[in-house]
Structures are given as structure tokens and as C-alpha cells.
Design an enzyme around this catalytic site. Sequence first.
Site, mmCIF file in Angstrom:
data_model
loop_
_atom_site.group_PDB
_atom_site.id
_atom_site.type_symbol
_atom_site.label_atom_id
_atom_site.label_comp_id
_atom_site.label_asym_id
_atom_site.label_seq_id
_atom_site.Cartn_x
_atom_site.Cartn_y
_atom_site.Cartn_z
ATOM 1 N N HIS A 62 -2.239 -1.164 -0.164
ATOM 2 C CA HIS A 62 -1.649 0.159 0.002
ATOM 3 C C HIS A 62 -2.648 1.256 -0.363
ATOM 4 O O HIS A 62 -2.733 1.669 -1.513
ATOM 5 C CB HIS A 62 -0.406 0.249 -0.901
ATOM 6 C CG HIS A 62 0.483 1.398 -0.570
ATOM 7 N ND1 HIS A 62 1.848 1.319 -0.683
ATOM 8 C CD2 HIS A 62 0.223 2.656 -0.142
ATOM 9 C CE1 HIS A 62 2.377 2.480 -0.332
ATOM 10 N NE2 HIS A 62 1.407 3.309 -0.010
ATOM 11 N N ASN A 92 -0.166 7.209 7.782
ATOM 12 C CA ASN A 92 0.193 8.645 7.813
ATOM 13 C C ASN A 92 -1.038 9.535 7.924
ATOM 14 O O ASN A 92 -1.285 10.411 7.107
ATOM 15 C CB ASN A 92 1.063 9.041 6.606
ATOM 16 C CG ASN A 92 0.385 8.829 5.264
ATOM 17 O OD1 ASN A 92 -0.602 8.103 5.159
ATOM 18 N ND2 ASN A 92 0.912 9.463 4.229
ATOM 19 N N ASP A 120 4.857 4.960 5.484
ATOM 20 C CA ASP A 120 4.715 5.337 4.077
ATOM 21 C C ASP A 120 4.526 6.841 3.866
ATOM 22 O O ASP A 120 3.780 7.500 4.585
ATOM 23 C CB ASP A 120 3.547 4.607 3.416
ATOM 24 C CG ASP A 120 3.516 4.913 1.932
ATOM 25 O OD1 ASP A 120 4.369 4.381 1.225
ATOM 26 O OD2 ASP A 120 2.682 5.728 1.503
ATOM 27 N N ASP A 167 -1.742 2.480 -4.006
ATOM 28 C CA ASP A 167 -1.242 3.683 -3.326
ATOM 29 C C ASP A 167 -2.258 4.825 -3.502
ATOM 30 O O ASP A 167 -1.877 5.988 -3.726
ATOM 31 C CB ASP A 167 0.148 4.102 -3.838
ATOM 32 C CG ASP A 167 0.789 5.157 -2.928
ATOM 33 O OD1 ASP A 167 0.261 5.404 -1.845
ATOM 34 O OD2 ASP A 167 1.832 5.724 -3.324
HETATM 35 O O1 DOR Z 1 2.687 10.310 -3.672
HETATM 36 C C1 DOR Z 1 2.521 9.842 -2.557
HETATM 37 N N1 DOR Z 1 1.532 10.260 -1.757
HETATM 38 N N2 DOR Z 1 3.360 8.902 -2.126
HETATM 39 C C2 DOR Z 1 3.319 8.454 -0.875
HETATM 40 O O2 DOR Z 1 4.069 7.569 -0.556
HETATM 41 C C3 DOR Z 1 2.379 9.035 0.123
HETATM 42 C C4 DOR Z 1 1.206 9.561 -0.562
HETATM 43 C C5 DOR Z 1 0.326 10.411 0.305
HETATM 44 O O3 DOR Z 1 0.118 10.075 1.487
HETATM 45 O O4 DOR Z 1 -0.239 11.381 -0.193
#
Ligand code: DOR
Length: 448
Positions: free
Chosen positions: A65, A99, A157, A319
Amino acid sequence: MTDRLWIRGGQVLDRSGLRVADVFVAAGVIERVSSGDQSFEDVATGYKELDASGCLVSPGLVDMHVHLREPGGERAETIRSGCRAAAAGGFTTVCAMANTSPVADTPAVIRLVQREAELAGYCRVVPAGAVSIGLAGERLSPMAELSAAGVRLFSDDGRCLQNAELMRRALEYAGQLDCLVSNHAEDANLVCAHGGSAGEREGVMNEGAESARLGLPGRPWAAEAVIVERDLALAEMTGARIHVPHVSTAAAVEAIAAAKEKGVRVTAEVTPHHLTLTDAACGTYDPAFRVNPPLRTANDVEALRSGLRDGVIDAIATDHAPHAEEEKERAFEDAPPGMIGLETALSVVLTELVGPGHLSLENAIAALSWNPAGILRLDMLTGSIEVGVPADLVVVDLEAEWVADPSAMQSLSQNSPFAGKRLKGQVRHTVSQGALVYSDGAFPREIA
Ligand code: DOR
């Protein structure tokens, strides 16, 4: 371009356990694993020797992720800078979220990501495909075409797939393609303050005593729980595999445990930040602590840790969500959510979880390496350090101490919640597909 390497005298940890051995790498694969037989070592000329005594040698880390931001967000990160950050953090494979701008909902964007990653050459990049066109949550992306282009995991996501019927169909198609669906689990209405419609007046931190004290709008734990429960029911009904990303609440851990018990084909990941930080950190109003799902309570952190120990949660994923300084350095409420994590993940896990005895070293490395590789069905990444397997490896000095300094990191962005933190355990060398891509703070292939 591969290297001939002699990784000498390290503590080799793989899925079969721990032993002291020398590991020889040639032609992109592990050529030999030796413990004490001198005959080969005597003729091992032409190998670059890496002294790994006192170090851990493990299969390269796999991050399910990450946000590499390219195409479209190159001020925050590029595929090249993100892959350099991965290599510096010991990761040899990353799954890049969809994204981007344009969104990864066409094979052309998937190919762009693959091409740039190959050109950069620091690690393997497995692109995720969007579940819905434009992440709009209305029509499914061309999932079969995306899977033919190399996608293993579908995710919108950052956006939660709200439409349960669309989620059902995504699971059915993905199941036929032997792919995985991962849904950002936060109900889009529940995260809005005072019943605002989706996207309006969104909460910016966990809803609870801390948000009340700080006067900031919150995102309740139940926003995660209702979507996880719904998605687990859909996975049970369809028989498809589902993956729950960045689990942040005790309720979600409980739901996943119950589903696993029933035989639902579910896997789950947790981030280093949700495992180690609470919503109390938001009291600084430092936007580095704003993230979705938000940092939760100490009770949630405890549940996430025991979920990881018990195998309810399978993987640790960062993430990694870079945001350019001019975007992120605003008032807490106006800053975009997200934190970088590739270059601190392993050290944070070693320092905060393994060191104090919350998690064994074996469990930590499994969750950071072969478990996520298995979830993504990356069959060549076996989690074994044995002759003939691709040489994706990391060498870690378990005793080295360092202070996290985002300005010295490889990521183009500096939004780390661990800035200034003293960490124990440091990546020394990363070997990707047989090439020494990172070594003691440098990138040897760039110098050559
Ligand atoms: O805090 C986040 N930022 N959560 C996510 O799921 C997406 C991510 C982002 O793309 O900046």
C-alpha cells in the site's frame, strides 16, 4: 544489470527460521547459502563482499500500500523518488495505489507506471487498478483488461466504495480474475460532521474525547466498522477474496477475526502509524498527524497489536502518502490527510513493537515480507532464502540507532509523523532482483 554479492556472516531469517549463514548472489538469484563450508568461499573472487555480521538478512520487504503519485502528483512524489524511498527502507516490492491523475483505471496508466518503475530500477512495482472509473464509485473499471495488464489488486483507496451492489460485482469479477479487492473502509456519510452529505465538512481526526477537547470534527470508529462488516458479508456471499486496508479500530479487528473463523477469504493490513500512535498526537495540531483512517485510541492500538500477533491481521503496509509541503503545511483542518512511511516502517516496527516484546522478530518480518507477497500472489517471492530464488534481500543492522529526519529522506515529501524520533534498527543494504540498489545511504547503481 545484476551484481555478484557475498553477504557474509549475517543472521539469515526467512520463513523456515533463523540461522547464521553466508548468502551468495549471482545472475539475479541466490546462488548459494553456506554455513561454514570453506571450499566455495576460498574461490569466491569477483564477489562484492558485504559484511553482515551482527545484521539481519531477510527476504526483501513488500509494501502492499503506497502512493507514488505519478502520474499527476509529481511535486509530492515520482515513481523514481518513491522507489528510491522504498529501497532505502528495505522494500523490494511495492503496490502503487490507483488514485493518481489520471486515475489508474486504464491499461495505459498501468503500463506507464510499470515502464517508469522499470526505468528507475530500484524495486518491483505492482500497480493497483481502480475499482471504479475515475474513483467515482459509479461504474466498474475495465477490470479484465487491467488484470491482463498486470494488476493484482483493485482499490479506490482514499475513497470508500459506498455502493454495496457495485462492491458485490467488483468482488465477483475480481474473483474470476483471481485478483483481490481492497476497499478504503470508512462510510462517507458517517465521517461528515453533523450529518453533512458525503464530502461535506469531513471529520479530520478520530471522534472521541480528544476531538471534543481540541474542537476538531471527528470520524467515528463505527464509520470503519460498518463498511468492514458489510464488505465481509459480501465476500462471504460471493466467495471472493477481500483485503481490508489500513485497519484502525478494535471493532474491525474483531469483525475480521470472526469472518476468518467462519472461513471468509479475508486478509488485512495495518500501518506502522496505527500500531504506534494515538489521537493524542493530534493535540499538537501538527498536520503530519492528519491521516485517513485517523489515528485512534490506545485501546484500538492494543487491539491492532494483538490482531497482528494472532494472525488476524496478516500484513504491515505503510500507506505511504506523500504530500508536497505547500499542500500539507496548513492548518490541521485544511491539510490533506496522509503520511509518508517507506523509510521509517521497518525501524518503527523494530523499535516500538519488536524491541519491547509486543511482536516477535519473525512475526514482524513475515508481516512485512512474505505474507503480503503471498496475498498479492507474487509467487516468485517465496519468503525463502535458498538456492535459485530471486535475490530480493535486505540487510538490517539491528543495533544501529538513528534519528528520523524527513529532510534527509529520499521521498520528495517530508510529511512524516516520526520526524525527530530516535529509532533502533537501520537498513544497510537492499538487493533488488540481484542488484545492490541501496548500500549504507548510497545508491551504487547511480555511481557506476
Ligand atoms: O490519509 C490518507 N491519504 N489516506 C488514504 O487512504 C489516501 C491517502 C492519500 O492518497 O493521500
